[in-house]
Design a protein around this motif. Structure first.
Motif, PDB file in Angstrom:
ATOM      1  N   GLY A 109      70.453  21.493  67.353  1.00 37.69           N
ATOM      2  CA  GLY A 109      70.260  22.609  66.456  1.00 37.69           C
ATOM      3  C   GLY A 109      71.518  23.429  66.266  1.00 37.69           C
ATOM      4  N   SER A 110      71.314  24.630  65.723  1.00 38.83           N
ATOM      5  CA  SER A 110      72.417  25.505  65.349  1.00 38.83           C
ATOM      6  C   SER A 110      72.699  26.600  66.364  1.00 38.83           C
ATOM      7  CB  SER A 110      72.114  26.160  63.996  1.00 38.83           C
ATOM      8  OG  SER A 110      71.911  25.175  63.024  1.00 38.83           O
ATOM      9  N   THR A 111      71.941  26.660  67.432  1.00 41.12           N
ATOM     10  CA  THR A 111      72.169  27.664  68.463  1.00 41.12           C
ATOM     11  C   THR A 111      71.775  27.092  69.816  1.00 41.12           C
ATOM     12  OG1 THR A 111      71.853  30.005  69.021  1.00 41.12           O
ATOM     13  CG2 THR A 111      69.915  28.813  68.250  1.00 41.12           C
ATOM     14  N   GLY A 112      72.312  27.674  70.864  1.00 40.25           N
ATOM     15  CA  GLY A 112      72.147  27.135  72.212  1.00 40.25           C
ATOM     16  C   GLY A 112      70.788  27.394  72.830  1.00 40.25           C
ATOM     17  N   VAL A 113      70.581  26.783  73.983  1.00 41.37           N
ATOM     18  CA  VAL A 113      69.295  26.855  74.680  1.00 41.37           C
ATOM     19  C   VAL A 113      69.415  27.522  76.055  1.00 41.37           C
ATOM     20  CG1 VAL A 113      68.151  24.938  73.490  1.00 41.37           C
ATOM     21  CG2 VAL A 113      69.596  24.466  75.465  1.00 41.37           C
ATOM     22  N   THR A 144      68.555  34.367  89.406  1.00 45.78           N
ATOM     23  CA  THR A 144      68.362  33.415  88.320  1.00 45.78           C
ATOM     24  C   THR A 144      69.647  33.391  87.516  1.00 45.78           C
ATOM     25  OG1 THR A 144      66.008  33.933  88.278  1.00 45.78           O
ATOM     26  CG2 THR A 144      66.921  32.838  86.324  1.00 45.78           C
ATOM     27  N   PHE A 145      70.188  32.182  87.297  1.00 42.26           N
ATOM     28  CA  PHE A 145      71.492  32.097  86.645  1.00 42.26           C
ATOM     29  C   PHE A 145      71.670  30.769  85.927  1.00 42.26           C
ATOM     30  CE2 PHE A 145      71.755  30.904  91.093  1.00 42.26           C
ATOM     31  CZ  PHE A 145      72.415  29.694  91.075  1.00 42.26           C
ATOM     32  N   LEU A 146      72.615  30.778  84.999  1.00 35.98           N
ATOM     33  CA  LEU A 146      72.970  29.593  84.243  1.00 35.98           C
ATOM     34  C   LEU A 146      73.946  28.750  85.057  1.00 35.98           C
ATOM     35  CD1 LEU A 146      72.670  28.217  81.413  1.00 35.98           C
ATOM     36  CD2 LEU A 146      74.767  29.431  80.773  1.00 35.98           C
ATOM     37  N   ILE A 147      73.663  27.476  85.206  1.00 30.94           N
ATOM     38  CA  ILE A 147      74.554  26.550  85.916  1.00 30.94           C
ATOM     39  C   ILE A 147      75.530  25.912  84.932  1.00 30.94           C
ATOM     40  CG2 ILE A 147      74.695  24.394  87.212  1.00 30.94           C
ATOM     41  CD1 ILE A 147      71.981  25.117  88.435  1.00 30.94           C
ATOM     42  N   GLU A 148      74.988  25.474  83.789  1.00 34.70           N
ATOM     43  CA  GLU A 148      75.856  24.878  82.776  1.00 34.70           C
ATOM     44  C   GLU A 148      75.191  24.944  81.415  1.00 34.70           C
ATOM     45  OE1 GLU A 148      76.191  20.779  84.229  1.00 34.70           O
ATOM     46  OE2 GLU A 148      74.914  20.148  82.571  1.00 34.70           O
ATOM     47  N   LYS A 149      76.037  24.894  80.408  1.00 31.51           N
ATOM     48  CA  LYS A 149      75.559  24.739  79.031  1.00 31.51           C
ATOM     49  C   LYS A 149      76.542  23.838  78.319  1.00 31.51           C
ATOM     50  CE  LYS A 149      77.788  27.224  75.676  1.00 31.51           C
ATOM     51  NZ  LYS A 149      78.094  26.658  74.389  1.00 31.51           N
ATOM     52  N   LYS A 150      76.014  22.994  77.453  1.00 34.09           N
ATOM     53  CA  LYS A 150      76.845  22.047  76.715  1.00 34.09           C
ATOM     54  C   LYS A 150      76.549  22.171  75.229  1.00 34.09           C
ATOM     55  CE  LYS A 150      77.013  18.666  80.450  1.00 34.09           C
ATOM     56  NZ  LYS A 150      76.641  17.310  80.857  1.00 34.09           N
ATOM     57  N   GLY A 151      77.616  22.020  74.443  1.00 28.10           N
ATOM     58  CA  GLY A 151      77.493  22.027  72.997  1.00 28.10           C
ATOM     59  C   GLY A 151      77.730  23.386  72.391  1.00 28.10           C
ATOM     60  N   GLY A 152      77.889  23.372  71.079  1.00 28.47           N
ATOM     61  CA  GLY A 152      78.046  24.621  70.348  1.00 28.47           C
ATOM     62  C   GLY A 152      79.482  25.053  70.168  1.00 28.47           C
ATOM     63  N   LYS A 153      79.647  26.092  69.355  1.00 28.04           N
ATOM     64  CA  LYS A 153      80.957  26.600  68.968  1.00 28.04           C
ATOM     65  C   LYS A 153      81.767  27.118  70.158  1.00 28.04           C
ATOM     66  CE  LYS A 153      82.988  30.045  65.875  1.00 28.04           C
ATOM     67  NZ  LYS A 153      82.681  31.124  64.936  1.00 28.04           N
ATOM     68  N   SER A 154      81.094  27.754  71.101  1.00 22.40           N
ATOM     69  CA  SER A 154      81.823  28.337  72.243  1.00 22.40           C
ATOM     70  C   SER A 154      82.202  27.294  73.296  1.00 22.40           C
ATOM     71  CB  SER A 154      81.011  29.463  72.884  1.00 22.40           C
ATOM     72  OG  SER A 154      79.821  28.954  73.473  1.00 22.40           O
ATOM     73  N   GLY A 155      81.753  26.064  73.127  1.00 18.76           N
ATOM     74  CA  GLY A 155      82.122  24.991  74.056  1.00 18.76           C
ATOM     75  C   GLY A 155      81.225  24.943  75.278  1.00 18.76           C
ATOM     76  N   ASP A 156      81.605  24.065  76.178  1.00 16.34           N
ATOM     77  CA  ASP A 156      80.816  23.861  77.387  1.00 16.34           C
ATOM     78  C   ASP A 156      81.128  24.939  78.424  1.00 16.34           C
ATOM     79  OD1 ASP A 156      79.963  21.623  76.065  1.00 16.34           O
ATOM     80  OD2 ASP A 156      81.021  20.194  77.345  1.00 16.34           O
ATOM     81  N   TYR A 157      80.149  25.199  79.269  1.00 16.94           N
ATOM     82  CA  TYR A 157      80.302  26.175  80.356  1.00 16.94           C
ATOM     83  C   TYR A 157      79.769  25.534  81.626  1.00 16.94           C
ATOM     84  CZ  TYR A 157      78.997  29.946  83.511  1.00 16.94           C
ATOM     85  OH  TYR A 157      78.840  30.730  84.625  1.00 16.94           O
ATOM     86  N   TYR A 158      80.534  25.650  82.692  1.00 13.83           N
ATOM     87  CA  TYR A 158      80.106  25.169  84.000  1.00 13.83           C
ATOM     88  C   TYR A 158      80.342  26.288  84.995  1.00 13.83           C
ATOM     89  CZ  TYR A 158      80.378  20.682  81.651  1.00 13.83           C
ATOM     90  OH  TYR A 158      80.202  19.662  80.765  1.00 13.83           O
ATOM     91  N   ARG A 159      79.302  26.676  85.692  1.00 16.43           N
ATOM     92  CA  ARG A 159      79.424  27.731  86.701  1.00 16.43           C
ATOM     93  C   ARG A 159      80.396  27.247  87.774  1.00 16.43           C
ATOM     94  NH1 ARG A 159      76.470  31.967  87.150  1.00 16.43           N
ATOM     95  NH2 ARG A 159      76.415  33.150  89.087  1.00 16.43           N
ATOM     96  N   SER A 160      81.313  28.093  88.151  1.00 16.51           N
ATOM     97  CA  SER A 160      82.321  27.693  89.135  1.00 16.51           C
ATOM     98  C   SER A 160      81.705  27.618  90.523  1.00 16.51           C
ATOM     99  CB  SER A 160      83.491  28.675  89.133  1.00 16.51           C
ATOM    100  OG  SER A 160      83.091  29.911  89.684  1.00 16.51           O
ATOM    101  N   GLU A 161      82.241  26.731  91.343  1.00 18.93           N
ATOM    102  CA  GLU A 161      81.767  26.585  92.721  1.00 18.93           C
ATOM    103  C   GLU A 161      81.924  27.892  93.500  1.00 18.93           C
ATOM    104  OE1 GLU A 161      80.129  24.055  94.288  1.00 18.93           O
ATOM    105  OE2 GLU A 161      80.030  23.208  92.281  1.00 18.93           O
ATOM    106  N   LYS A 162      83.024  28.592  93.256  1.00 21.90           N
ATOM    107  CA  LYS A 162      83.264  29.844  93.970  1.00 21.90           C
ATOM    108  C   LYS A 162      82.128  30.825  93.713  1.00 21.90           C
ATOM    109  CE  LYS A 162      86.600  33.512  94.646  1.00 21.90           C
ATOM    110  NZ  LYS A 162      87.758  34.198  94.118  1.00 21.90           N
ATOM    111  N   ARG A 163      81.676  30.919  92.466  1.00 20.31           N
ATOM    112  CA  ARG A 163      80.564  31.811  92.136  1.00 20.31           C
ATOM    113  C   ARG A 163      79.294  31.360  92.832  1.00 20.31           C
ATOM    114  NH1 ARG A 163      80.654  33.384  85.846  1.00 20.31           N
ATOM    115  NH2 ARG A 163      79.560  35.250  86.483  1.00 20.31           N
ATOM    116  N   ASN A 164      79.047  30.057  92.891  1.00 20.84           N
ATOM    117  CA  ASN A 164      77.849  29.565  93.559  1.00 20.84           C
ATOM    118  C   ASN A 164      77.853  29.933  95.034  1.00 20.84           C
ATOM    119  OD1 ASN A 164      76.381  28.446  91.505  1.00 20.84           O
ATOM    120  ND2 ASN A 164      77.259  26.420  91.710  1.00 20.84           N
ATOM    121  N   ASN A 165      79.003  29.892  95.675  1.00 16.50           N
ATOM    122  CA  ASN A 165      79.057  30.200  97.094  1.00 16.50           C
ATOM    123  C   ASN A 165      78.834  31.674  97.390  1.00 16.50           C
ATOM    124  OD1 ASN A 165      79.558  27.541  97.728  1.00 16.50           O
ATOM    125  ND2 ASN A 165      81.772  27.780  97.711  1.00 16.50           N
ATOM    126  N   ASN A 166      78.992  32.522  96.385  1.00 14.04           N
ATOM    127  CA  ASN A 166      78.781  33.955  96.584  1.00 14.04           C
ATOM    128  C   ASN A 166      77.354  34.374  96.287  1.00 14.04           C
ATOM    129  OD1 ASN A 166      81.415  34.420  97.328  1.00 14.04           O
ATOM    130  ND2 ASN A 166      82.107  34.771  95.239  1.00 14.04           N
TER     131      ASN A 166
END
Length: 167
Positions: A109-113, A144-166
């Motif tokens: 679609g035209s927007t993320g999930v 509750t948090f986003l781990i990753e998102k793929k696709g779209g204009k802003s590109g992919d996002y992957y939560r950093s390991e450092k953030r997960n450890n905190n």
């Protein structure tokens, strides 16, 4: 008047116009958790909760919540979701019983999930609480948090390991 995308010329909230955005495959993975007592852990894993199969009911609640996200979040666009998967994993350490919930949502679609995945994870956690609250109301719904998102204009996002450890 404003450069913010969710405000109109009068400075009032609006739903963003996505009609010109390219349709692409998009997915998101969100996580939540519920910390329960040892008794609740054994009752869930032994399918001994009086209300029924906790994980099955919570899984369906998560799927339903993802499909209804735009009904909950005012500026979310209604989306035609192509796939939703809710999975569970028990993490048991130092007499702490944590049920990790992962919610994966996909569309074209035209927007993320992202909001759909976050809503699914949240509703799943809330349903587990509801199903078990007769035994103990002291359960804790975790971050509750986003781990990753793929696709779209802003590109992919992957939560950093450092953030997960905190967390």
């Amino acid at each position: 008047m404003s450069n913010f995308t969710h405000f109109n010329e009068q400075g009032r909230a609006k739903m963003v116009d996505i009609s010109e955005k390219k349709e692409t495959e998009r997915s998101a993975l969100a996580r939540s958790s519920v910390i329960v007592t040892e008794e609740i852990y054994h009752k869930i894993t032994g399918n001994e909760i009086e209300k029924g199969d906790v994980l099955a009911v919570a899984q369906v609640a998560g799927v339903m919540a993802a499909k209804k996200t735009s009904d909950w979040i005012p500026m979310c666009h209604p989306l035609q979701l192509k796939g939703i998967d809710i999975s569970f994993e028990w993490n048991i350490e130092n007499n702490t019983y944590e049920l990790q919930i992962d919610a994966f949502v996909k569309t074209k679609g035209s927007t993320g999930v992202e909001m759909e995945a976050l809503t699914a994870a949240s509703a799943t956690a809330l349903t587990i609480y509801d199903m078990c609250k007769a035994i103990d109301k002291g359960m804790v719904i975790g971050q509750t948090f986003l781990i990753e998102k793929k696709g779209g204009k802003s590109g992919d996002y992957y939560r950093s390991e450092k953030r997960n450890n905190n967390e």
